[in-house]
Structure formats: structure tokens, C-alpha cells
Design an enzyme around this catalytic site. Structure first.
Site, mmCIF file in Angstrom:
data_model
loop_
_atom_site.group_PDB
_atom_site.id
_atom_site.type_symbol
_atom_site.label_atom_id
_atom_site.label_comp_id
_atom_site.label_asym_id
_atom_site.label_seq_id
_atom_site.Cartn_x
_atom_site.Cartn_y
_atom_site.Cartn_z
ATOM 1 N N SER A 10 31.643 50.277 79.911
ATOM 2 C CA SER A 10 30.893 51.287 78.971
ATOM 3 C C SER A 10 28.481 50.870 79.837
ATOM 4 O O SER A 10 27.987 51.082 79.290
ATOM 5 C CB SER A 10 30.174 49.785 78.392
ATOM 6 O OG SER A 10 30.032 47.902 78.471
ATOM 7 N N HIS A 67 34.058 56.788 77.869
ATOM 8 C CA HIS A 67 33.454 55.531 77.207
ATOM 9 C C HIS A 67 33.987 55.600 75.609
ATOM 10 O O HIS A 67 33.006 56.998 75.025
ATOM 11 C CB HIS A 67 32.296 55.179 77.264
ATOM 12 C CG HIS A 67 31.313 54.083 76.617
ATOM 13 N ND1 HIS A 67 30.314 53.581 76.535
ATOM 14 C CD2 HIS A 67 32.531 52.735 76.948
ATOM 15 C CE1 HIS A 67 30.258 53.035 75.887
ATOM 16 N NE2 HIS A 67 31.189 52.038 76.177
ATOM 17 N N GLU A 113 32.152 59.173 74.645
ATOM 18 C CA GLU A 113 31.069 59.250 76.040
ATOM 19 C C GLU A 113 31.608 60.030 77.467
ATOM 20 O O GLU A 113 31.961 59.200 77.427
ATOM 21 C CB GLU A 113 30.125 58.163 76.621
ATOM 22 C CG GLU A 113 28.870 57.861 75.650
ATOM 23 C CD GLU A 113 28.015 56.965 75.421
ATOM 24 O OE1 GLU A 113 26.767 57.100 75.413
ATOM 25 O OE2 GLU A 113 28.506 56.108 76.369
ATOM 26 N N ASN A 156 24.849 52.881 74.721
ATOM 27 C CA ASN A 156 24.296 51.417 74.653
ATOM 28 C C ASN A 156 22.673 51.798 76.037
ATOM 29 O O ASN A 156 21.984 50.562 75.551
ATOM 30 C CB ASN A 156 24.683 51.039 76.178
ATOM 31 C CG ASN A 156 26.396 50.427 75.506
ATOM 32 O OD1 ASN A 156 26.493 50.618 74.015
ATOM 33 N ND2 ASN A 156 27.190 50.173 75.794
HETATM 34 N N1 3HC Z 1 41.987 48.988 64.386
HETATM 35 C C1 3HC Z 1 41.499 50.115 63.818
HETATM 36 N N2 3HC Z 1 41.451 50.247 63.122
HETATM 37 C C2 3HC Z 1 40.815 48.816 61.934
HETATM 38 C C3 3HC Z 1 40.232 48.193 62.953
HETATM 39 C C4 3HC Z 1 40.301 48.064 64.507
HETATM 40 N N3 3HC Z 1 39.934 46.612 64.818
HETATM 41 N N4 3HC Z 1 38.857 47.876 62.240
HETATM 42 C C5 3HC Z 1 38.352 48.255 60.694
HETATM 43 N N5 3HC Z 1 39.613 49.461 61.009
HETATM 44 C C6 3HC Z 1 39.743 50.530 59.879
HETATM 45 C C7 3HC Z 1 40.154 49.621 58.866
HETATM 46 O O1 3HC Z 1 42.539 49.672 58.898
HETATM 47 C C8 3HC Z 1 40.127 50.459 57.415
HETATM 48 O O2 3HC Z 1 41.068 51.678 57.539
HETATM 49 P P1 3HC Z 1 41.604 52.513 56.309
HETATM 50 O O3 3HC Z 1 40.155 52.859 55.713
HETATM 51 O O4 3HC Z 1 42.125 53.337 56.556
HETATM 52 O O5 3HC Z 1 42.605 50.959 55.736
HETATM 53 C C9 3HC Z 1 38.445 50.463 57.928
HETATM 54 O O6 3HC Z 1 38.497 50.928 59.674
HETATM 55 C C10 3HC Z 1 37.441 50.079 57.223
HETATM 56 O O7 3HC Z 1 38.382 49.146 57.700
HETATM 57 P P2 3HC Z 1 37.619 47.719 56.773
HETATM 58 O O8 3HC Z 1 37.507 48.555 55.235
HETATM 59 O O9 3HC Z 1 37.979 46.750 56.898
HETATM 60 O O10 3HC Z 1 36.136 47.229 57.487
HETATM 61 P P3 3HC Z 1 34.688 47.574 56.844
HETATM 62 O O11 3HC Z 1 34.329 49.250 56.209
HETATM 63 O O12 3HC Z 1 34.160 46.556 57.100
HETATM 64 O O13 3HC Z 1 34.881 49.034 58.712
HETATM 65 C C11 3HC Z 1 33.987 48.813 61.146
HETATM 66 C C12 3HC Z 1 35.066 47.624 59.867
HETATM 67 C C13 3HC Z 1 34.675 50.118 60.945
HETATM 68 C C14 3HC Z 1 33.595 47.658 61.447
HETATM 69 C C15 3HC Z 1 32.428 48.706 60.599
HETATM 70 O O14 3HC Z 1 31.614 47.438 60.299
HETATM 71 C C16 3HC Z 1 32.284 49.821 61.526
HETATM 72 O O15 3HC Z 1 31.900 50.409 61.755
HETATM 73 N N6 3HC Z 1 31.105 48.870 62.467
HETATM 74 C C17 3HC Z 1 30.143 48.651 63.405
HETATM 75 C C18 3HC Z 1 31.284 49.117 64.678
HETATM 76 C C19 3HC Z 1 30.293 50.143 66.258
HETATM 77 O O16 3HC Z 1 29.214 50.085 65.871
HETATM 78 N N7 3HC Z 1 31.415 49.969 67.023
HETATM 79 C C20 3HC Z 1 30.414 50.402 68.378
HETATM 80 C C21 3HC Z 1 30.012 49.794 68.825
HETATM 81 S S1 3HC Z 1 29.162 49.664 70.620
HETATM 82 C C22 3HC Z 1 31.205 49.824 71.680
HETATM 83 O O17 3HC Z 1 32.023 50.135 71.411
HETATM 84 C C23 3HC Z 1 30.798 50.529 73.032
HETATM 85 C C24 3HC Z 1 30.687 49.052 74.033
HETATM 86 O O18 3HC Z 1 29.866 49.782 75.240
HETATM 87 C C25 3HC Z 1 30.215 48.445 73.852
#
Ligand code: 3HC
Length: 295
Positions: free
Chosen positions: A119, A140, A152, A190
């Protein structure tokens, strides 16, 4: 060049997620971990992910079985010689990553494309240690891999434009949206996301508002799926601290410097969701409770 077999090195949350996605989109996956125990854990993570999709009725049992037939694992990097593309997703340590790529470079056919899921580490520093810097890119992915639609694609000044094209098409074939970034610290996302979360941490440290109110402000006021502090816990505070240091070293701008509260939390190994505590207490992962720092 046709990609058929994809290698994935490192089966943590990201690596296992990538391997699962690769299988779901029709590729064969050869996955690697350091030892048998970690390999079995990783393979189980992938199997469980596919089984959950089955339970939800998103894939058929016979499709899941076919995907698992295309999955194999090894603890020897030398077994990955036949992969067309290898995605490295181990923890963020440039020395460890570089060693892996040097070993893969010796083992793999000359056509194999190498990609790192880092990342924040420079792709160029890994590429230059191999004999295939023109076939070296960054891919990424975002967490959770299954849900986040973006990847990315990072090109260095040595990346062959044809390899970039292959990488872009590969990302599209996974059903993800590719954006192309140059090999600058933070790439694209990021560069903006990290200072946003750091600002929120500084606000907590300065007593601007409570953890709950900062997060709810961004969640309800801007329709973000989660607030910046919960997101930081979700990503891992060690990961953010690392990214923050890399960005600060590169740009020397205050907004990238790790806030004191983040440094204290990382020192105490309060790393967020994965350690059970960060800005939130994650004892019940479905109901995280903001921690009172007494500020
Ligand atoms: N693996 C697989 N599927 C997942 C999951 C996981 N870890 N977490 C959630 N899901 C799926 C669920 O199964 C559900 O699918 P469905 O609608 O088909 O049943 C869907 O996602 C929604 O899940 P939930 O209802 O349990 O939960 P939320 O609606 O609260 O969503 C979330 C959870 C998708 C994590 C949401 O909160 C979100 O999008 N958060 C922001 C995540 C984000 O910004 N990520 C980027 C981080 S930065 C990064 O990764 C880069 C690195 O360099 C740091």
C-alpha cells in the site's frame, strides 16, 4: 500473453482475498506461505470465503468445487516457476518483499509478471532487485477485497507499456475498476485517505470531539460507510503508522506525520480490530465501543 495461473505469496487477509477472487473469476491459483501451518490456515481462509458465498446462494456448490480444484498451495517459492503472474501480499517490510522477489526471479520463467500489493512501499525498489524491472508492477487491492471495487495499478518508469495493459485487463477481468498510479508514495488513494485518518486522530488527541462524534460526523454527514477512526481500526493502526512514516519521509509535510496518539497506540500494540483494541474496543466485533482515552 495469456494469464492462466496466478501465484499469490502471503495468505493474510489481503492475500487470501485476492486468491479467492482470482479463483472466482476463472483463473488457477497457486498460493504460498512461509510454513505448512500458515499455508493450511490460508487455504482454509480461502475455502471458508467460498463456502460463505455458497451458503448465501451467490455461487453454486459445483462451481465452488471447481474453484477449489484450481487451487493449490506450496511453501516453496521455487514451485511457482510456472505462474504467469505472481502477486505478493506479505506484510509491509521492504526487505522481506525484496527477498521474496529475488527468489521468485531466480525460479520463474522469464515471461512471469511480478506484482506487489504493497500500500505504500516503492515498487521501483523491489523491481530493481530483479532481472525483470519492465515486467514489474504494483497491484494495490482494497480491504475487503471481495467488496471493494477498486485496484490501483502502479507503473514505474521502467514498466513496459504492454505489461501495464496486461495488468489493466487482468484487473478488469477480476470485475474490478483499475486506476493507474505512478510509483509515488501513497499512489493515489492513500495520498488522500491517510492524512484524512491522521487528521481525525489529531482531532481526538486535541479534544476536538469524541471518537463517536467524529466518526458519526463523517458517516452521517458525508455518507461514508464508516468514520475515519473506525476505518483506521479496520485497516490496522500499524499499517497506517507505517504508511504515515513513509509519506512523511517522502514529502516532509506535517499533515503526513504520525500523530502522538497513533504512535502511543501502536507502541502498546493496540492495533485496532485485529488486536481487539484501538480507537474502539472490539471485544464484540459487531458492536465496537469507543475507548475513553481520558482526553
Ligand atoms: N470479506 C468479504 N465480504 C465482506 C467482508 C469481508 N471481510 N466484510 C463485509 N463483506 C460483505 C458482506 O458479506 C456483505 O455482502 P452481501 O451484501 O452480499 O451480504 C457486504 O459486504 C456488506 O457487509 P455488512 O452488511 O456486514 O457490513 P457493512 O454494510 O457495514 O459493510 C464494509 C462493511 C464493506 C467493510 C463497509 O463498512 C465499508 O465499505 N467500509 C469501508 C472500507 C474501506 O474503506 N476500505 C478501504 C480501506 S483502505 C485499504 O484497504 C488500502 C490499504 O492500503 C490501507
Amino acid at each position: 500473453m495469456t494469464i492462466k495461473q496466478v501465484g499469490v505469496v502471503g495468505l493474510g487477509v489481503m492475500g487470501a482475498g485476492i486468491a479467492q477472487l482470482v479463483l472466482q473469476t476463472g483463473y488457477a491459483a497457486l498460493v504460498n506461505e512461509m510454513d505448512k501451518n500458515l499455508l493450511n490456515k490460508g487455504l482454509n481462509r480461502i475455502k471458508t470465503g467460498l463456502e460463505k458465498l455458497c451458503e448465501k446462494g451467490k455461487i453454486k456448490t459445483e462451481d465452488k468445487d471447481a474453484m477449489l480444484q484450481r487451487l493449490s498451495g506450496t511453501v516453496n517459492l521455487s514451485d511457482m516457476a510456472s505462474c504467469d503472474l505472481i502477486i505478493e501480499a506479505v506484510f509491509e517490510d521492504i526487505n522481506v518483499k525484496t527477498e521474496i522477489f529475488i527468489a521468485l526471479d531466480k525460479a520463474c520463467k522469464k515471461e512471469t509478471v511480478f506484482a506487489s500489493n504493497t500500500s505504500s512501499l516503492p515498487i521501483s525498489k523491489m523491481a530493481v532487485q530483479t532481472s525483470r524491472r519492465e515486467k514489474f508492477i504494483g497491484l494495490h487491492f482494497f480491504n475487503p477485497v471481495a467488496v471493494m471495487p477498486l485496484v490501483e495499478v502502479i507503473k514505474t518508469i521502467a514498466t513496459d507499456p504492454q505489461i501495464l495493459e496486461i495488468a489493466i485487463n487482468f484487473v478488469k477481468s477480476l470485475g474490478k475498476y483499475p486506476i493507474v498510479a505512478k510509483d509515488n508514495a501513497g499512489f493515489i488513494v492513500n495520498l488522500f485517505l491517510t492524512p484524512y485518518m491522521l487528521d481525525a486522530m489529531r482531532a481526538v488527541g486535541e479534544g476536538v470531539a469524541s471518537i463517536n462524534d467524529i466518526d458519526m460526523g463523517m458517516k452521517l454527514g458525508c455518507n461514508h460507510p464508516m468514520g475515519p477512526l473506525m476505518l483506521a481500526d479496520f485497516i490496522g493502526l500499524d499499517v497506517i503508522n507505517n504508511a504515515s512514516n513513509i509519506l512523511f519521509n517522502e514529502y516532509k509535510e506535517k499533515r503526513y506525520a504520525p500523530p502522538p496518539l497513533l504512535v502511543k497506540l501502536v507502541t502498546m500494540r493496540y492495533l485496532g480490530l485485529k488486536s481487539g483494541r484501538g480507537f474502539y474496543d472490539w471485544s464484540d466485533p459487531k458492536n465496537p465501543v469507543p475507548v475513553d482515552f481520558g482526553i
